[in-house]
Design an enzyme around this catalytic site. Structure first.
Site, PDB file in Angstrom:
ATOM      1  CB  CYS A   2       2.400 -10.922  -5.485  1.00 30.12           C
ATOM      2  SG  CYS A   2       2.006 -10.151  -3.914  1.00 30.12           S
ATOM      3  NE  ARG A  27       0.911 -11.297 -11.210  1.00 28.27           N
ATOM      4  CZ  ARG A  27      -0.191 -11.905 -11.628  1.00 28.27           C
ATOM      5  NH1 ARG A  27      -0.549 -11.799 -12.879  1.00 28.27           N
ATOM      6  NH2 ARG A  27      -0.918 -12.621 -10.814  1.00 28.27           N
ATOM      7  CD1 TRP A  75      -0.695  -3.819  -5.018  1.00 28.23           C
ATOM      8  CD2 TRP A  75      -1.866  -5.229  -3.737  1.00 28.23           C
ATOM      9  NE1 TRP A  75      -1.860  -3.183  -4.645  1.00 28.23           N
ATOM     10  CE2 TRP A  75      -2.596  -4.019  -3.859  1.00 28.23           C
ATOM     11  CE3 TRP A  75      -2.414  -6.258  -2.970  1.00 28.23           C
ATOM     12  CZ2 TRP A  75      -3.834  -3.820  -3.255  1.00 28.23           C
ATOM     13  CZ3 TRP A  75      -3.651  -6.063  -2.372  1.00 28.23           C
ATOM     14  CH2 TRP A  75      -4.342  -4.861  -2.511  1.00 28.23           C
ATOM     15  CG  ASN A 101      -0.114 -13.905  -6.584  1.00 27.20           C
ATOM     16  OD1 ASN A 101      -0.732 -13.048  -5.960  1.00 27.20           O
ATOM     17  ND2 ASN A 101      -0.449 -14.272  -7.801  1.00 27.20           N
ATOM     18  N   GLY A 102      -1.008 -14.314  -3.135  1.00 30.53           N
ATOM     19  CA  GLY A 102      -2.311 -14.743  -2.618  1.00 30.53           C
ATOM     20  C   GLY A 102      -2.414 -14.470  -1.137  1.00 30.53           C
ATOM     21  CD  GLU A 487     -12.905   2.899 -17.993  1.00 32.76           C
ATOM     22  OE1 GLU A 487     -13.371   2.407 -16.964  1.00 32.76           O
ATOM     23  OE2 GLU A 487     -11.732   2.696 -18.360  1.00 32.76           O
ATOM     24  CE  LYS A 491      -8.946   3.885 -16.806  1.00 29.21           C
ATOM     25  NZ  LYS A 491      -9.348   2.524 -17.101  1.00 29.21           N
ATOM     26  CD  GLU A 494      -7.239   3.102 -13.114  1.00 27.14           C
ATOM     27  OE1 GLU A 494      -6.908   2.130 -12.432  1.00 27.14           O
ATOM     28  OE2 GLU A 494      -7.850   2.996 -14.194  1.00 27.14           O
ATOM     29  CG  HIS A 510     -32.007  13.985  -8.766  1.00 29.36           C
ATOM     30  ND1 HIS A 510     -33.261  14.384  -8.378  1.00 29.36           N
ATOM     31  CD2 HIS A 510     -32.102  13.655 -10.077  1.00 29.36           C
ATOM     32  CE1 HIS A 510     -34.092  14.276  -9.405  1.00 29.36           C
ATOM     33  NE2 HIS A 510     -33.412  13.835 -10.445  1.00 29.36           N
ATOM     34  CE  LYS A 609      -3.698  -4.364 -17.046  1.00 26.57           C
ATOM     35  NZ  LYS A 609      -4.520  -3.190 -17.416  1.00 26.57           N
TER      36      LYS A 609
END
Ligand code: M6R
Length: 614
Positions: A2, A27, A75, A101-102, A487, A491, A494, A510, A609
């Site tokens: 947020c 955000r 968010w 925000n939170g 990574e 990438k 996402e 395996h 983010k």
């Protein structure tokens, strides 16, 4: 997550709020809203599900007058992302509006109490409960709005950054924080409040970072006053922003992610500038100088981080153990904080974070602090919470990273970790001068080698075109390139929503090998080094099952080129620095696949983010 913004001054608030929200959209982008006080008495609130542009389209039909206002980009945590749950939220009498925000963890208990007292709630959010609580206290105790906020915050548990305005005090903005960031910008007879400095930087460079459990009262006539939740006066500590406005623009690129990929030569150079000199054969990390002996003599180093930063930590483990011979453990911050880990006073804990605000990383650090460990940070955002909680640290100097997918933040984190490993190795005498000098030379050459790699962008785009319709993908690497496989997979998933997994190449047999058929692209890091022949065997195993191989090879390679369906050459470098170079082609492949699939590259669905909730 947020983004919140506020303005009070002589200018029209609405355009400032909207521009600020657009900057903070990274955000969270589930919904957006603003509240404005018009003529000191009318409170106009506009909110909409979707992006800031949806809000602008909606508000076009209404008055956006007023020189004081607040805004929010969401968010979603409590309640689905719709118009009703969008912020700002009203008190019951519609005199106060608040953005948050939170997470207020005890909101259900408070809500029950307030419901008994006759409060009616229109949304599913924890935020609405908080604004009703403030209203209740203000009415019952007959106190000022700032005192009501202070008393209310003493009753809530959880994390918050809040900003509110009220019809009864139309010349004030009240803001407060605990575990979620807030910055106050000080202009000429005007003030800005925001989740980070990006909405502020074009108006003023003078800022005050609010600390946990502090409340800012911004009064049009009397200026800024800060008090603690315990009601003691705090003198504002004014700092100067180093950020430049151009860093926040796309600068001709289609997406921030692409711009940030292309910024890597500059970003990496900035991360070692003044800290490393190959001609004079030295390396120095000023931010941790006072702790060098302590780190060199630590029983072990524990690295805590999340997501991409955790992958950087894994590369760091290889580098530090290999060069400096200090035991390293890498932990997901979210697991570490809940699993009763053993932390000893002689441990050094390093937190890695682009934003410096990740809630799990911050909480894990605080826990380690209580056990007496030395805390270091490798952080990008200057002045962020993690940089302030740690004893010392090194900024990555990557510049603002706006794309949700981390790119330059990652390669600069690995650069810092490589320098730390070299520094500690030198100090402990575990590296000879020839290797040390070679690493210094190679590190200085990395920006130029990435420049060269970036000239293959069109070629890499051509490769991406072959795999844009894949449903799954595997990424394989060995040694310090195993984290690069993780990574690469992160990438791709996402930003393009293709399911992808990263594995150490030898682990494929395996289990994951069962997935391989002619539809499975397998991205393999097969650069020259001690594991080269083993990786070639792994590639043969994939080919024998008709999988498609896209290999990253060292320039001049002949063997893998002949077996692979596609190959991307990277310049030769020291084996320990290959992870930095090998990352770049994976970033570009993911980027192009996501664009070809029509995905929102900079703002992928469900993500944000800065993850400031648990
Ligand atoms: O700001 P941080 O580095 O602490 O963020 C950690 C993760 O949320 C972040 O790396 C995330 O995984 C990125 N979206 C990956 O691209």
């Amino acid at each position: 997550m947020c983004g919140i913004v506020g303005y009070i001054g002589d200018k029209k608030a609405y355009p400032i709020l909207i521009k600020g929200l657009s900057r903070l959209e990274y955000r969270g982008y589930d919904s957006a809203g603003v509240a404005l006080i018009q003529d000191g008495k009318i409170l106009n609130v506009y909110k909409r599900q979707g992006k800031v542009q949806d809000l602008v389209d909606f508000a076009n039909d209404f008055s956006t007058e007023g020189t004081v206002g607040i805004g929010h980009t969401r968010w979603a945590t409590h309640g689905e992302p719709n118009d009703v749950n969008a912020h700002p939220h009203f008190s019951g009498d519609e005199n106060i509006v608040l953005v948050h925000n939170g997470i207020i963890e005890n909101y259900e208990i408070i809500k029950k109490e307030l419901t008994k007292r006759g409060h009616e709630f229109k949304t599913e959010t924890d935020t609405e409960v908080l604004v009703h609580l403030i209203e209740e206290i203000k009415e019952n105790s007959q106190v000022s709005i700032e005192e009501a906020v202070r008393m209310a915050l003493k009753e809530v548990h959880g994390a918050y950054a809040i900003v509110l305005i009220s019809k009864d005090s139309p010349d004030k903005i009240i803001a407060a924080r605990k575990s979620s960031p807030l910055v106050i910008g000080l202009g000429e007879d005007e003030y800005y409040v925001a989740s980070d400095a990006t909405p502020i930087v074009e108006y003023t460079k003078n800022v005050v970072y609010l600390e946990d459990e502090q409340i800012a009262i911004v009064d049009r006539k009397n200026g800024l006053r800060i008090i603690s939740i315990g009601n003691t006066e705090v003198s504002p500590y004014v700092q100067e922003l180093e950020m430049q406005l151009e860093e926040l623009e796309k600068g001709g690129y289609d997406h921030f992610m692409l711009k940030e990929i292309y910024e890597q030569p500059r970003a990496i150079h900035d991360s070692f500038r003044g800290r490393l000199n190959a001609a004079e054969s030295w390396i120095a990390l000023g931010g941790i100088r006072d702790y060098e002996n302590q780190i060199a003599n630590a029983d072990r180093i524990v690295i805590i981080a999340c997501g991409t930063s955790w992958h950087a930590g894994l590369v760091g483990e290889y580098l530090i153990e290999d060069l400096a011979r200090i035991p390293v453990e890498v932990e997901y911050a979210s697991e570490f904080r809940y699993r009763n880990p053993i932390i000893r006073p002689n441990d050094v804990v390093i937190a890695i974070s682009q934003s410096g605000e990740t809630a799990d990383t911050l909480a894990a650090l605080k826990m380690a602090k209580e056990e007496g460990a030395t805390l270091l940070g490798i952080v990008n955002v200057v002045g962020s919470s993690i940089s302030r909680v740690t004893d010392a640290g090194s900024y990555t100097h990557a510049g603002p990273e706006i794309g949700v997918a981390s790119t330059k933040a990652f390669t600069t984190q690995v650069t810092i970790l490589a320098m730390m490993a070299m520094l500690l190795a030198k100090k402990r005498g575990t590296i000879n001068q020839t290797r040390f000098q070679n690493l210094l030379n190679e590190m200085e050459a990395i920006p130029e080698k990435i420049e060269y790699l970036l000239t293959s962008n069109d070629y890499i785009k051509g490769i991406a075109d072959n795999y844009k319709d894949a449903a799954n993908a595997l990424f394989l690497g060995r040694g310090s390139c195993f984290p690069i496989a993780l990574e690469g997979a992160l990438k791709l998933k996402e930003i393009s929503y293709i399911h992808a997994e990263g594995y150490p190449a030898a682990e494929m047999k395996h289990g994951p090998i069962a997935l391989i058929d002619e539809n499975m692209p397998v991205f393999v890091i097969a650069t020259q080094g001690p594991n080269y022949e083993k990786v070639v065997s792994n590639i043969q195993e994939v080919k024998a099952r008709k999988g498609k191989i896209i290999a990253i090879v060292t320039k001049g390679d002949t063997i893998v080129k002949d077996i692979a369906d596609h190959y991307i050459e990277i310049p030769e470098t020291d084996e320990l620095l290959v992870p930095i170079l090998a990352t770049v082609p994976f970033q570009l492949i993911s980027y192009h696949i996501a664009v070809m699939r029509g995905c929102n590259v900079d703002q992928p669905r469900n993500l944000a983010k800065s993850v400031t909730v648990e």
